[in-house]
Enzyme design. Structure first.
Site, PDB file in Angstrom:
ATOM      1  CG  HIS A 380      -2.007  -0.971   1.182  1.00  0.00           C
ATOM      2  ND1 HIS A 380      -3.249  -0.723   0.637  1.00  0.00           N
ATOM      3  CD2 HIS A 380      -2.042  -2.247   1.615  1.00  0.00           C
ATOM      4  CE1 HIS A 380      -4.012  -1.796   0.758  1.00  0.00           C
ATOM      5  NE2 HIS A 380      -3.292  -2.746   1.347  1.00  0.00           N
ATOM      6  CE  LYS A 571      -6.294  13.589  -0.061  1.00  0.00           C
ATOM      7  NZ  LYS A 571      -6.625  12.361  -0.765  1.00  0.00           N
ATOM      8  NE  ARG A 572      -3.588  10.208  10.038  1.00  0.00           N
ATOM      9  CZ  ARG A 572      -3.350   9.248  10.923  1.00  0.00           C
ATOM     10  NH1 ARG A 572      -4.227   8.296  11.128  1.00  0.00           N
ATOM     11  NH2 ARG A 572      -2.246   9.262  11.644  1.00  0.00           N
ATOM     12  CE  LYS A 577      -2.269  10.814   3.049  1.00  0.00           C
ATOM     13  NZ  LYS A 577      -2.901   9.932   2.041  1.00  0.00           N
ATOM     14  CB  THR A 679     -10.002   5.052  -1.288  1.00  0.00           C
ATOM     15  OG1 THR A 679      -9.429   5.377  -0.015  1.00  0.00           O
ATOM     16  CG2 THR A 679      -9.382   3.763  -1.793  1.00  0.00           C
ATOM     17  CE  LYS A 683     -14.113   6.198   0.502  1.00  0.00           C
ATOM     18  NZ  LYS A 683     -13.351   6.290   1.748  1.00  0.00           N
TER      19      LYS A 683
HETATM   20  C1  NBG Z   1      -2.554   3.825   1.851  1.00  0.00           C
HETATM   21  C2  NBG Z   1      -2.115   4.706   0.683  1.00  0.00           C
HETATM   22  C3  NBG Z   1      -3.308   5.191  -0.103  1.00  0.00           C
HETATM   23  C4  NBG Z   1      -4.165   4.011  -0.511  1.00  0.00           C
HETATM   24  C5  NBG Z   1      -4.525   3.190   0.717  1.00  0.00           C
HETATM   25  C6  NBG Z   1      -5.325   1.960   0.376  1.00  0.00           C
HETATM   26  C7  NBG Z   1      -1.211   3.083   3.759  1.00  0.00           C
HETATM   27  C8  NBG Z   1       0.039   2.417   4.201  1.00  0.00           C
HETATM   28  N1  NBG Z   1      -1.369   3.247   2.450  1.00  0.00           N
HETATM   29  O1  NBG Z   1      -2.880   5.883  -1.248  1.00  0.00           O
HETATM   30  O2  NBG Z   1      -1.373   5.795   1.177  1.00  0.00           O
HETATM   31  O3  NBG Z   1      -5.328   4.440  -1.150  1.00  0.00           O
HETATM   32  O4  NBG Z   1      -3.365   2.761   1.375  1.00  0.00           O
HETATM   33  O5  NBG Z   1      -4.677   1.171  -0.541  1.00  0.00           O
HETATM   34  O6  NBG Z   1      -2.020   3.453   4.558  1.00  0.00           O
END
Ligand code: NBG
Length: 835
Positions: A380, A571-572, A577, A679, A683
């Site tokens: 991920h 987002k985080r 980001k 993701t 949405k």
């Molecule tokens: C996150 C990515 C995102 C991705 C999500 C789901 C982690 C380690 N990775 O870009 O930063 O959409 O995983 O795949 O949280």
């Protein structure tokens, strides 16, 4: 707010007659509510011992949720029974995170109980929103990775796939975020304070996990006591995962840690009563809390044990299931697909080997083939700081047998590499499972790749970079293992439930098949030219914006104007980001308006939401900056009514469900090459927001689907970012771009920090000295992308047309599609219909 519409959407989501449904759910002659003997009334009286008329909102929620659980229980049992009887291949999805959110509305929706729920609400004079708001947002995850796992479970159940999720039952989920003087502070999320109505504890199915050491937890850190073997007990807590339509109800099994319930009687009778009980406490601490780090691996011992605990409990459980109905071990890969959500559960490789070698007494080669054939690994992130590496010393103390197995896997691997690439010792070093140096470490990603038959990334660009850069050497050795599975999200939660206004318009135009086949949305394409559809579409967005504004006023007293552009970044918080990029753009606009008050500019409300890892100082400082920016702008009469910045504290699943339908603009502005997929981008697209984004993650595929002309892409590509690493100099932008310079000068003149001079100095360092994530390089093209967007917004029809085309092109981003691809390409998994 919105009670009526939300309920209406549940009703319109399809409601066969209640008695027919009771038949489907095998519920016999019980009724949901309305008599003393009805489910709701009985739960209130007998579980909560509450007077039906005087019950607290929380008791009402519990009784309502338990009534819904009653309705699904028999189907849930039948689902498991069907799997036992038919013995299909099953998926076991191992994940340290499941970001579930609330379950009540989702379960009512997926069970098609909207009509019955609406009747009950009406008869009992309940308020649906009050009821829903009683449920804590189950935050057993940090962000995208955990939410993806939750969407996957829902899609698998909807597709009738025999799937089971395995995770940990953290007593405390992701921290609650508060804001004081602009700074984030963290509070514990005691989500299990009141009994959770969905979970079922199954003490009979507990699992014992032996360790080669004992341990103590004090002050949050773990101290191992070598040479004193001990064991932990895993107690399963099951939660229903309701597929849409309510035919398949799968299980999410979360493990809670406990001490063995036999005490050390020696110690006990020796008088150390307190000592014996204290051990119970330290065992239970293992699943006390979720680590709040997104995309970083902090390397704590407690986390290491948590990961092993998840693996050991889940593997023992699934092997037990397999053994119940199968004779030989050879069939194991035909009956079990085990997917590792990131490297967190990668210890499944040596654990399965251990079971096959030591418990099943298979030979090495056979065990190795079975292990590889059963396991798959999803990566991920490419951020080096997120790739897990665990100290060898910890394996030595707690899991020596696993270390032995890892050494042997590594020996075979390196022999093979030396044979295939003679003299290439550099490659041998890079692919090795062991990283030498001060304190050797085990590379968990290498272990997962070598010990499984499939490694996938989560968007095309990400899978490509994984293969060609991050683990290039391993990909050259095992090219056939590497594949891509672009992420998706469940359209039930993220469109049908979250956006009743748009859902109604869509269903009115093309019927409701889209709920389980999102590709049907493509039928909306021609309607982008249809004036009355455009009007209905625009009205739906307007309604969602008003509902959000009402909710915001009701919940926090803050006022926003739904006639402004809702421009969102949620987002985080992480440098890559680039929340700071959006903040810089706002400062540039602010400067323009201060300089020229007559400037033509569409009024905008900028929303930010997201949490920072508690020890990530720059991310926390960025939150502080955004809050100060909001305060300064609010206090400046020269821009009033034209710009407004809102930081929404405590961003969580429920807040996303409210905000995303109300958004006009989605900012997906990571430095290209760093966001694996994203993701929320999907949405927003499904909910009719237009995207301003970099060519990164799944945003690239969104543009392919909708046509680049319907998004606002900008900035450096991943190749350009990589190619300019050597010479990039943020100073150049400061010196040559007057607006960039003016924005930075304003920030560092303490205009936004009058009472805290110098507080933002670390941001100057980040932006002007290193700017590793290249904010300044992309700022100008980012502003221009928004100017193009502003021009389109001025033309209502042009805007509606683009937004409709985006919704119509979002079908690919259903997690139903993603899960179907995993099932076909990786798991070889077929549906198993529950009669
Ligand atoms: C996150 C990515 C995102 C991705 C999500 C789901 C982690 C380690 N990775 O870009 O930063 O959409 O995983 O795949 O949280």
């Amino acid at each position: 707010m919105g009670t009526k519409s939300v309920l209406e959407s549940l009703v319109s989501a399809g409601s066969p007659s209640f008695s027919k449904l009771l038949q489907q759910y095998g519920c016999g002659p019980v009724v949901f509510e309305g008599t003393d003997n009805a489910l709701f009334e009985r739960h209130l009286l007998f579980d909560n011992v509450a007077d039906v008329d005087a019950a607290t909102p929380r008791s009402r929620f519990e009784a309502f949720a338990r009534s819904v659980r009653d309705v699904l229980s028999q189907r849930w049992v039948l689902t498991e029974k069907t799997y036992e009887r038919q013995n299909p291949k099953r998926l076991y999805y191992l994940s340290m995170e499941f970001l579930i959110g609330r379950s009540l509305a989702n379960n009512v929706c997926n069970l098609l109980l909207g009509g019955a729920a609406a009747d009950a609400i009406h008869h009992k004079h309940l308020d649906w929103i009050d009821l829903v708001e009683q449920e804590p947002d189950a935050a057993l995850g940090n962000g995208g990775l955990g939410r993806l796992a939750a969407c996957f479970m829902e899609s698998a159940a909807t597709l009738h796939l025999p799937a089971m999720g395995y995770g940990l039952r953290y007593d405390y989920g992701l921290f609650k975020q508060g804001i004081r003087d602009g700074w984030q502070f963290e509070q514990a999320d005691n989500w299990l304070r009141a009994p959770d109505p969905w979970e079922v504890m199954r003490p009979n199915e507990k699992v014992e996990v032996p360790l080669n050491c004992s341990f103590e937890i004090s002050g949050g850190s773990l101290r191992a006591i070598p040479g004193r073997p001990s064991s932990l007990i895993g107690i399963p807590f099951d939660r229903p995962v309701v597929g849409y339509g309510g035919t398949t109800i799968n299980t999410l099994r979360l493990w809670a840690a406990a001490a063995p319930d036999f005490f050390d009687f020696q110690e006990f009778s020796g008088g150390d009563f307190v000592g014996a009980l204290a051990q119970t406490l330290s065992a239970e601490s293992l699943t006390r809390v979720l680590y709040p780090d997104d995309s970083t691996s902090m390397g704590q011992g407690l986390r290491f044990l948590q990961e092993y605990f998840l693996v050991a409990c889940s593997m023992a459980d699934l092997v037990r299931r397999f053994r119940r109905v199968n004779a030989g071990w050879r069939a194991f890969p035909e009956k079990a697909a085990i997917q590792l959500n990131d490297t967190h559960p990668a210890m499944a490789v040596p654990e399965l080997m251990r079971i096959l070698l030591d418990d099943a007494h298979l030979g090495w080669n056979e065990a190795w083939e079975i292990t590889k054939a059963s396991l798959g690994y999803t990566n991920h992130t490419l951020l080096p700081e997120a790739l897990e590496k665990w100290p060898m010393a910890w394996f030595k103390i707690a899991l020596p047998r696993h270390l032995e197995i890892i050494y042997e896997i590594n020996r075979c691997l390196l022999d093979d590499v030396r044979a295939r690439f003679p003299g290439d010792e550099g490659r041998v070093e890079r692919v090795s499972l062991v990283e030498d140096g001060a304190g050797s470490k085990i590379r968990m990603a290498n272990l997962a790749i070598v010990g499984s038959h499939s490694t996938n990334g989560v968007a095309a660009i990400h899978s490509g970079l994984l293969r060609t850069t991050t683990v290039k050497d391993l990909a050259e050795i095992f090219p056939e293992r590497f594949n891509n599975k672009t992420n998706g999200v469940t359209p039930r939660r993220w469109l049908l439930l979250a956006n009743p206004w748009l859902s109604r318009v869509i269903t009115g135009a093309i019927g409701d098949q889209w709920i389980t086949d999102l590709s049907q949305l493509r039928k909306l394409k021609p309607l982008a030219q249809d004036q009355s559809f455009r009007d209905a579409f625009r009205q739906a967005k307007r309604d969602a914006k008003s509902a959000f504004a009402d909710w915001l006023r009701w919940s926090s007293g803050r006022a926003v104007d739904p006639d402004t552009i809702f421009d969102c970044h949620v987002k985080r918080f992480h440098e890559y980001k680039r929340q700071m990029l959006m903040a810089l753009r706002i400062v540039v606009l602010y400067n323009r308006l201060r300089e020229n008050p007559d400037l033509e500019m569409r009024p905008r409300t900028f929303f930010f939401g997201g949490k920072a890892a508690p020890s990530y100082h720059l991310a926390k400082l960025t939150i502080k900056f955004i809050n100060n920016l909001a305060g300064t702008i609010d206090g400046d009469p020269s821009v009033r009514g034209r710009l407004k910045v809102v930081f929404l504290p405590e961003y969580c699943v429920s807040l996303a469900e409210r905000l995303i339908p109300a958004s006009d603009v989605s900012n997906q502005i990571s430095t290209a090459g760093y966001e694996a997929s994203g993701t929320s981008n999907m949405k927003f697209m499904m909910n009719g927001a237009l995207t301003v984004g970099t060519r990164d993650g799944a945003t690239i595929e969104m543009a392919e689907e909708a046509g680049e002309e319907n998004l606002f892409l900008f900035g450096l590509t991943a190749e350009q970012v990589a190619a300019s690493r050597g010479w990039y100099n943020p100073q150049w932008h400061y010196e040559n771009e007057p607006e960039t310079r003016a924005a930075l000068d304003l920030i560092f003149s303490d205009h936004f920090s009058r009472n805290e001079p110098g507080v933002f100095t670390p941001l100057r360092d980040m932006l002007l000295t290193k700017d590793f994530y290249m904010h300044l390089a992309d700022l100008t093209s980012y502003i221009q992308a928004h100017e193009r967007l502003g021009a389109v917004y001025g033309d209502r029809n042009a805007w509606a047309q683009k937004a409709i085309l985006n919704v119509a092109s979002s079908g690919k981003f259903s997690s139903d599609r993603t899960i179907s691809e995993y099932a076909a390409d990786i798991w070889n998994l077929k549906p198993c219909l529950v009669p």
